[in-house]
Write an enzyme that holds these catalytic residues in place. Structure first.
Site, PDB file in Angstrom:
ATOM      1  N   ASP A 112      34.319  62.045 -10.873  1.00  0.00           N
ATOM      2  CA  ASP A 112      34.100  60.669 -10.467  1.00  0.00           C
ATOM      3  C   ASP A 112      35.479  60.066 -10.155  1.00  0.00           C
ATOM      4  O   ASP A 112      36.498  60.619 -10.576  1.00  0.00           O
ATOM      5  CB  ASP A 112      33.412  59.958 -11.645  1.00  0.00           C
ATOM      6  CG  ASP A 112      33.426  58.470 -11.521  1.00  0.00           C
ATOM      7  OD1 ASP A 112      32.949  57.964 -10.501  1.00  0.00           O
ATOM      8  OD2 ASP A 112      33.927  57.796 -12.445  1.00  0.00           O
ATOM      9  N   ASP A 114      36.608  56.087  -9.875  1.00  0.00           N
ATOM     10  CA  ASP A 114      37.067  54.908 -10.634  1.00  0.00           C
ATOM     11  C   ASP A 114      36.836  55.082 -12.134  1.00  0.00           C
ATOM     12  O   ASP A 114      35.731  55.419 -12.564  1.00  0.00           O
ATOM     13  CB  ASP A 114      36.333  53.655 -10.150  1.00  0.00           C
ATOM     14  CG  ASP A 114      36.807  53.247  -8.774  1.00  0.00           C
ATOM     15  OD1 ASP A 114      37.851  52.594  -8.680  1.00  0.00           O
ATOM     16  OD2 ASP A 114      36.135  53.626  -7.790  1.00  0.00           O
ATOM     17  N   ASP A 304      32.764  58.311 -15.904  1.00  0.00           N
ATOM     18  CA  ASP A 304      32.855  57.270 -16.935  1.00  0.00           C
ATOM     19  C   ASP A 304      31.728  56.258 -16.871  1.00  0.00           C
ATOM     20  O   ASP A 304      31.620  55.399 -17.737  1.00  0.00           O
ATOM     21  CB  ASP A 304      34.168  56.488 -16.760  1.00  0.00           C
ATOM     22  CG  ASP A 304      34.124  55.598 -15.526  1.00  0.00           C
ATOM     23  OD1 ASP A 304      33.694  56.099 -14.470  1.00  0.00           O
ATOM     24  OD2 ASP A 304      34.474  54.411 -15.636  1.00  0.00           O
TER      25      ASP A 304
HETATM   26  O1  LIG Z   1      31.469  56.037  -8.930  1.00  0.00           O
HETATM   27  P1  LIG Z   1      32.813  55.420  -9.072  1.00  0.00           P
HETATM   28  O2  LIG Z   1      33.869  56.112  -8.277  1.00  0.00           O
HETATM   29  O3  LIG Z   1      33.213  55.243 -10.508  1.00  0.00           O
HETATM   30  O4  LIG Z   1      32.623  53.963  -8.434  1.00  0.00           O
HETATM   31  C1  LIG Z   1      31.934  52.941  -9.130  1.00  0.00           C
HETATM   32  C2  LIG Z   1      32.470  51.613  -8.689  1.00  0.00           C
HETATM   33  O5  LIG Z   1      33.892  51.733  -8.825  1.00  0.00           O
HETATM   34  C3  LIG Z   1      34.685  50.656  -8.343  1.00  0.00           C
HETATM   35  O6  LIG Z   1      34.543  49.555  -9.221  1.00  0.00           O
HETATM   36  C4  LIG Z   1      35.067  49.789 -10.520  1.00  0.00           C
HETATM   37  O7  LIG Z   1      36.490  49.974 -10.422  1.00  0.00           O
HETATM   38  C5  LIG Z   1      37.219  48.805  -9.938  1.00  0.00           C
HETATM   39  C6  LIG Z   1      38.673  49.181  -9.805  1.00  0.00           C
HETATM   40  O8  LIG Z   1      39.192  49.657 -11.006  1.00  0.00           O
HETATM   41  C7  LIG Z   1      36.990  47.635 -10.914  1.00  0.00           C
HETATM   42  O9  LIG Z   1      37.649  46.471 -10.438  1.00  0.00           O
HETATM   43  C8  LIG Z   1      35.479  47.372 -11.020  1.00  0.00           C
HETATM   44  O10 LIG Z   1      35.243  46.355 -11.989  1.00  0.00           O
HETATM   45  C9  LIG Z   1      34.739  48.631 -11.452  1.00  0.00           C
HETATM   46  O11 LIG Z   1      33.331  48.432 -11.435  1.00  0.00           O
HETATM   47  C10 LIG Z   1      34.325  50.311  -6.922  1.00  0.00           C
HETATM   48  O12 LIG Z   1      35.083  49.203  -6.514  1.00  0.00           O
HETATM   49  C11 LIG Z   1      32.840  50.074  -6.766  1.00  0.00           C
HETATM   50  O13 LIG Z   1      32.526  49.852  -5.406  1.00  0.00           O
HETATM   51  C12 LIG Z   1      32.095  51.320  -7.236  1.00  0.00           C
HETATM   52  O14 LIG Z   1      30.701  51.089  -7.137  1.00  0.00           O
END
Ligand SMILES: O=P(O)(O)OC[C@H]1O[C@H](O[C@H]2O[C@H](CO)[C@@H](O)[C@H](O)[C@H]2O)[C@H](O)[C@@H](O)[C@@H]1O
Length: 383
Positions: A112, A114, A304
């Site tokens: 994954d 983020d 995560d």
């Molecule tokens: O599947 P992932 O790669 O984990 O993506 C899930 C979401 O991740 C991002 O948002 C998350 O990370 C951001 C940066 O650290 C944070 O600001 C946010 O609060 C988290 O939810 C991404 O921006 C989303 O579009 C994804 O859905």
């Protein structure tokens, strides 16, 4: 060990209740019955128009609060924490067992983005991964087929990772592409490109515009276009305004019954109702790599977020490989192992090094390189 997930719809709140039972005969694991206000994958039912709006919004906000790490952390007692760690030991501590289980099998890595490869930050456009992490992933991909599976749109996650040799599954797996130059692991040369939600593109564009308009008056809220899905971020929104945000999102989604809402880390994710998720993407990738019906494949998925649970569950159901949840706090999960999560900037570097170490150790136990001989020596002695 057997594990059963039962999902019961809570018709009052509109949120599904997942009851997970884990029964084990291993001394490492304890019997546990858990109840959470979320499903695997964190799906929230979008309630029909006619049902009482206020109660529904409260349920949404409750669910948004429940996903707030600080609250979950304070709610978790020390004994909960240690019993959770017994059920989901650190992947680093279980390294020998993991290597033993993967012996003679082809490891395939799924990562994954983020919160796993990059730290969680306030601004989604600045969630950069470190050069050290990039090097670790590059090294990993030299030895194992490796895919990045993200909720982000594929182009965006590619721009963060910048490794052309990987597979990328963006938009929660709804946009899958293999390496442009083909993969050394894949026998046939036909490029992999799979987009099961193409017909939703115009609808997603429309909803994006509507959400931008509806949320513009809420300070800190932002909407991210992830091509086949959308993210409404509330990390920077004052908690007092969460209810207003939920109402605005709900008012838009009521016009689109073909879209559903899931939840991530301080983010509401809107996506097509098609039966496709990160778990299906994992299966698709295994299939396209030629490991669909193989018994000698060992997929490892590190993630995560709630949406990663779909992939963890697939691995459990297949009885192949394992999932690793990146989390410092106990969470209901189908992952077998855990790694710590970077909650604070100070602990961040520890986590990244721990993950890099894990990734390096994973391949160094199989392939001898000068840089890892020291560890291998240590590993053999400890066997
Ligand atoms: O599947 P992932 O790669 O984990 O993506 C899930 C979401 O991740 C991002 O948002 C998350 O990370 C951001 C940066 O650290 C944070 O600001 C946010 O609060 C988290 O939810 C991404 O921006 C989303 O579009 C994804 O859905």
């Amino acid at each position: 060990m057997t594990r059963q997930n039962v999902v019961v719809a809570d018709t009052k709140s509109g949120i599904n209740v997942a009851i997970t039972m884990t029964v084990s005969n291993s001394s490492l694991f304890t019997k546990a019955v858990k109840k959470t206000r979320e499903t695997q994958g964190g799906c929230i039912n979008i309630p029909p128009k006619k049902v009482g709006g206020g109660a529904r919004i409260n349920a949404w906000v409750d669910s948004m609060r429940a996903s707030s790490p600080t609250r979950v952390k304070s709610a978790a007692s020390l004994s909960d924490q240690s019993s959770w760690m017994l059920r989901h030991p650190s992947a680093l501590n279980m390294f020998e067992q993991i290597i033993e289980a993967s012996k003679g099998k082809q490891i395939v890595m799924f990562l994954d983005y983020d919160g796993t490869l990059s730290p969680i930050v306030d601004d989604p456009d600045r969630a950069f991964m470190s050069d050290a992490m990039r090097t670790a992933v590059r090294e990993l991909a030299r030895y194992f087929p490796t895919a990045i599976v993200s909720g982000r749109c594929r182009d965006k996650v590619y721009n963060f990772v910048r490794l052309a040799e990987l597979y990328y599954a963006g938009s929660h797996g709804m946009d899958i592409k293999g390496p442009a130059k083909g993969s050394k692991y894949k026998k046939e040369t036909k490029a992999v490109l799979f987009q099961p939600a193409s017909e939703f593109l115009p609808m997603i564009d429309e909803v994006y515009k509507a959400l931008l308009e509806k949320t513009k008056s809420i300070p800190g809220a932002s909407v991210e276009h992830n091509k086949f899905c959308l993210s409404v971020h509330y990390r920077c929104v004052d908690e007092k305004k969460w209810s207003m945000l939920a109402q605005q999102v709900r008012s838009v989604l009521q016009q689109y019954p073909k879209l559903r809402l899931t939840q991530g880390r301080k983010v509401l994710e809107i996506r097509p109702t098609i039966k496709w998720d990160k778990g299906k993407a994992l299966e698709f990738l295994l299939e396209s790599l030629g490991f669909g019906n193989c018994t000698d494949v060992f997929p490892v998925y590190i993630g995560d977020d709630r949406t990663d649970e779909d992939a963890f569950k697939i691995l459990r159901d297949r009885g192949q490989g394992f999932g690793i949840l990146v989390s410092k706090i106990p969470k209901d999960t189908s992952a077998s192992y855990s790694l710590q999560e970077p909650l604070e900037a100070r602990t961040l570097s520890y986590y990244i090094h721990a993950l890099i170490l894990f990734l390096y150790l994973l391949f160094s136990s199989i392939v001898y390189t000068p840089a890892c001989i020291n560890y291998h020596f240590f590993f053999v002695i400890n066997l």
